[in-house]
Design a protein around this motif. Structure first.
Motif, PDB file in Angstrom:
ATOM      1  N   GLY A  39       1.649   1.011  -7.355  1.00  0.00           N
ATOM      2  CA  GLY A  39       2.787   0.317  -6.747  1.00  0.00           C
ATOM      3  C   GLY A  39       3.725   1.262  -6.022  1.00  0.00           C
ATOM      4  N   VAL A  40       3.951   2.424  -6.596  1.00  0.00           N
ATOM      5  CA  VAL A  40       4.837   3.411  -5.979  1.00  0.00           C
ATOM      6  C   VAL A  40       4.209   3.933  -4.686  1.00  0.00           C
ATOM      7  CG1 VAL A  40       5.951   5.660  -6.301  1.00  0.00           C
ATOM      8  CG2 VAL A  40       5.807   4.052  -8.221  1.00  0.00           C
ATOM      9  N   SER A  41       2.918   4.219  -4.731  1.00  0.00           N
ATOM     10  CA  SER A  41       2.218   4.710  -3.540  1.00  0.00           C
ATOM     11  C   SER A  41       2.232   3.676  -2.420  1.00  0.00           C
ATOM     12  CB  SER A  41       0.769   5.074  -3.891  1.00  0.00           C
ATOM     13  OG  SER A  41       0.715   6.134  -4.817  1.00  0.00           O
ATOM     14  N   VAL A  42       1.961   2.431  -2.763  1.00  0.00           N
ATOM     15  CA  VAL A  42       1.967   1.369  -1.751  1.00  0.00           C
ATOM     16  C   VAL A  42       3.369   1.202  -1.170  1.00  0.00           C
ATOM     17  CG1 VAL A  42       1.675  -1.121  -1.383  1.00  0.00           C
ATOM     18  CG2 VAL A  42      -0.061   0.164  -2.647  1.00  0.00           C
ATOM     19  N   ALA A  43       4.381   1.236  -2.024  1.00  0.00           N
ATOM     20  CA  ALA A  43       5.763   1.100  -1.542  1.00  0.00           C
ATOM     21  C   ALA A  43       6.114   2.229  -0.577  1.00  0.00           C
ATOM     22  CB  ALA A  43       6.736   1.082  -2.724  1.00  0.00           C
ATOM     23  N   CYS A  44       5.741   3.451  -0.903  1.00  0.00           N
ATOM     24  CA  CYS A  44       6.008   4.583  -0.005  1.00  0.00           C
ATOM     25  C   CYS A  44       5.312   4.371   1.332  1.00  0.00           C
ATOM     26  CB  CYS A  44       5.521   5.892  -0.627  1.00  0.00           C
ATOM     27  SG  CYS A  44       6.497   6.498  -1.997  1.00  0.00           S
ATOM     28  N   PHE A  45       4.045   4.015   1.279  1.00  0.00           N
ATOM     29  CA  PHE A  45       3.291   3.844   2.514  1.00  0.00           C
ATOM     30  C   PHE A  45       3.896   2.740   3.380  1.00  0.00           C
ATOM     31  CE2 PHE A  45      -0.042   2.174   5.225  1.00  0.00           C
ATOM     32  CZ  PHE A  45      -0.492   3.333   5.830  1.00  0.00           C
ATOM     33  N   LEU A  46       4.224   1.607   2.775  1.00  0.00           N
ATOM     34  CA  LEU A  46       4.769   0.490   3.551  1.00  0.00           C
ATOM     35  C   LEU A  46       6.116   0.844   4.177  1.00  0.00           C
ATOM     36  CD1 LEU A  46       3.891  -2.552   1.275  1.00  0.00           C
ATOM     37  CD2 LEU A  46       2.777  -1.864   3.420  1.00  0.00           C
ATOM     38  N   LEU A  47       6.988   1.476   3.418  1.00  0.00           N
ATOM     39  CA  LEU A  47       8.300   1.820   3.970  1.00  0.00           C
ATOM     40  C   LEU A  47       8.200   2.903   5.042  1.00  0.00           C
ATOM     41  CD1 LEU A  47      10.450   1.577   0.737  1.00  0.00           C
ATOM     42  CD2 LEU A  47      10.661   0.150   2.786  1.00  0.00           C
ATOM     43  N   LEU A  53       5.256  -3.981   6.718  1.00  0.00           N
ATOM     44  CA  LEU A  53       6.069  -4.543   5.634  1.00  0.00           C
ATOM     45  C   LEU A  53       5.801  -6.032   5.475  1.00  0.00           C
ATOM     46  CD1 LEU A  53       9.502  -2.762   6.159  1.00  0.00           C
ATOM     47  CD2 LEU A  53       7.936  -2.496   4.222  1.00  0.00           C
ATOM     48  N   PRO A  54       5.775  -6.513   4.231  1.00  0.00           N
ATOM     49  CA  PRO A  54       5.571  -7.947   3.986  1.00  0.00           C
ATOM     50  C   PRO A  54       6.795  -8.770   4.392  1.00  0.00           C
ATOM     51  CG  PRO A  54       5.944  -6.784   1.928  1.00  0.00           C
ATOM     52  CD  PRO A  54       5.896  -5.742   3.015  1.00  0.00           C
ATOM     53  N   SER A  55       6.712 -10.041   4.164  1.00  0.00           N
ATOM     54  CA  SER A  55       7.759 -10.968   4.625  1.00  0.00           C
ATOM     55  C   SER A  55       9.130 -10.709   4.011  1.00  0.00           C
ATOM     56  CB  SER A  55       7.334 -12.416   4.355  1.00  0.00           C
ATOM     57  OG  SER A  55       7.165 -12.606   2.971  1.00  0.00           O
ATOM     58  N   ASP A  56       9.194  -9.981   2.905  1.00  0.00           N
ATOM     59  CA  ASP A  56      10.509  -9.670   2.315  1.00  0.00           C
ATOM     60  C   ASP A  56      11.168  -8.472   3.003  1.00  0.00           C
ATOM     61  OD1 ASP A  56       9.157  -7.428   1.330  1.00  0.00           O
ATOM     62  OD2 ASP A  56       9.710  -7.781  -0.759  1.00  0.00           O
ATOM     63  N   ASP A  57      10.571  -7.994   4.088  1.00  0.00           N
ATOM     64  CA  ASP A  57      11.097  -6.864   4.860  1.00  0.00           C
ATOM     65  C   ASP A  57      11.280  -5.595   4.028  1.00  0.00           C
ATOM     66  OD1 ASP A  57      11.155  -8.209   7.308  1.00  0.00           O
ATOM     67  OD2 ASP A  57      13.097  -9.100   6.811  1.00  0.00           O
ATOM     68  N   ARG A  97      15.751 -13.562  -7.852  1.00  0.00           N
ATOM     69  CA  ARG A  97      15.755 -12.351  -7.051  1.00  0.00           C
ATOM     70  C   ARG A  97      15.436 -11.172  -7.959  1.00  0.00           C
ATOM     71  NH1 ARG A  97      15.528 -12.466  -1.921  1.00  0.00           N
ATOM     72  NH2 ARG A  97      17.340 -12.963  -0.702  1.00  0.00           N
ATOM     73  N   VAL A  98      14.969 -10.111  -7.365  1.00  0.00           N
ATOM     74  CA  VAL A  98      14.729  -8.895  -8.123  1.00  0.00           C
ATOM     75  C   VAL A  98      16.042  -8.480  -8.754  1.00  0.00           C
ATOM     76  CG1 VAL A  98      14.038  -6.483  -7.914  1.00  0.00           C
ATOM     77  CG2 VAL A  98      12.873  -8.229  -6.571  1.00  0.00           C
ATOM     78  N   ALA A  99      15.992  -8.106 -10.022  1.00  0.00           N
ATOM     79  CA  ALA A  99      17.217  -7.809 -10.766  1.00  0.00           C
ATOM     80  C   ALA A  99      17.999  -6.637 -10.171  1.00  0.00           C
ATOM     81  CB  ALA A  99      16.880  -7.516 -12.218  1.00  0.00           C
ATOM     82  N   ARG A 100      17.283  -5.662  -9.661  1.00  0.00           N
ATOM     83  CA  ARG A 100      17.959  -4.502  -9.089  1.00  0.00           C
ATOM     84  C   ARG A 100      18.570  -4.874  -7.743  1.00  0.00           C
ATOM     85  NH1 ARG A 100      16.833  -0.133 -11.432  1.00  0.00           N
ATOM     86  NH2 ARG A 100      17.444   1.145  -9.676  1.00  0.00           N
ATOM     87  N   ASP A 101      19.415  -4.008  -7.242  1.00  0.00           N
ATOM     88  CA  ASP A 101      19.947  -4.183  -5.899  1.00  0.00           C
ATOM     89  C   ASP A 101      18.821  -3.826  -4.940  1.00  0.00           C
ATOM     90  OD1 ASP A 101      21.280  -4.278  -3.522  1.00  0.00           O
ATOM     91  OD2 ASP A 101      22.500  -2.505  -3.905  1.00  0.00           O
TER      92      ASP A 101
END
Length: 151
Positions: A39-47, A53-57, A97-101
């Motif tokens: 998940g961390v690797s995918v998040a880095c790559f997408l950003l 980026l998916p529909s949640d931008d 919504r995701v709990a974090r900001d």
């Protein structure tokens, strides 16, 4: 050869896409060190490649990286678990919504300027296990830093 238009990494000998697919193959083995950091690797790559980026931008990717940098994999697991429960068909209320900001900084996606990219994490293109966790942490930090400063 031109660098990647989105993250700025050299695209020689392999493109970011080719490296990402090689990393996904390792991630899906579910073996450490790659699987737990999927998940961390995918998040880095997408950003770092915002055209994908998916529909949640990027809100979930951003929240995931922030969780990882703030609390490690335990916090990431809690965030993912919360998101899964919120998306369950058994939940009668709308997904929370995701709990974090999760809001990305109010900036456009950085155009390169990343001190660490997928090419750095790949080392020789094979994503060696030795120090992989440290390279992913550096990748996450570089991604959050660039988005935070709007490079």
């Amino acid at each position: 050869m031109e660098p990647c238009a989105e993250c700025g990494a050299p695209m020689n000998p392999r493109s970011c896409d080719e490296l990402f697919h090689a990393l996904l193959a390792l991630d899906h083995s579910r073996q450490a060190p790659w699987g737990p950091l999927h998940g961390v690797s995918v998040a880095c790559f997408l950003l770092q490649h915002p055209s994908r980026l998916p529909s949640d931008d990027g809100a979930m990717a951003w929240a995931l990286l922030r969780a990882y940098l703030d609390g490690g994999l335990d916090e990431v697991d809690q965030l993912v678990g919360q998101a899964r429960r919120g998306n369950s068909h058994r939940v009668q209320s709308p997904p929370s919504r995701v709990a974090r900001d999760a809001a990305l900084p109010h900036r456009s996606a950085p155009r390169s300027g990343y001190s660490v990219t997928i090419e750095d994490v790949a080392v020789d293109g094979t994503f060696p296990a030795a120090e992989f966790t440290e390279r992913v942490e550096a990748w996450a930090t570089a991604t959050v830093d660039a988005w935070s400063r709007g490079t």
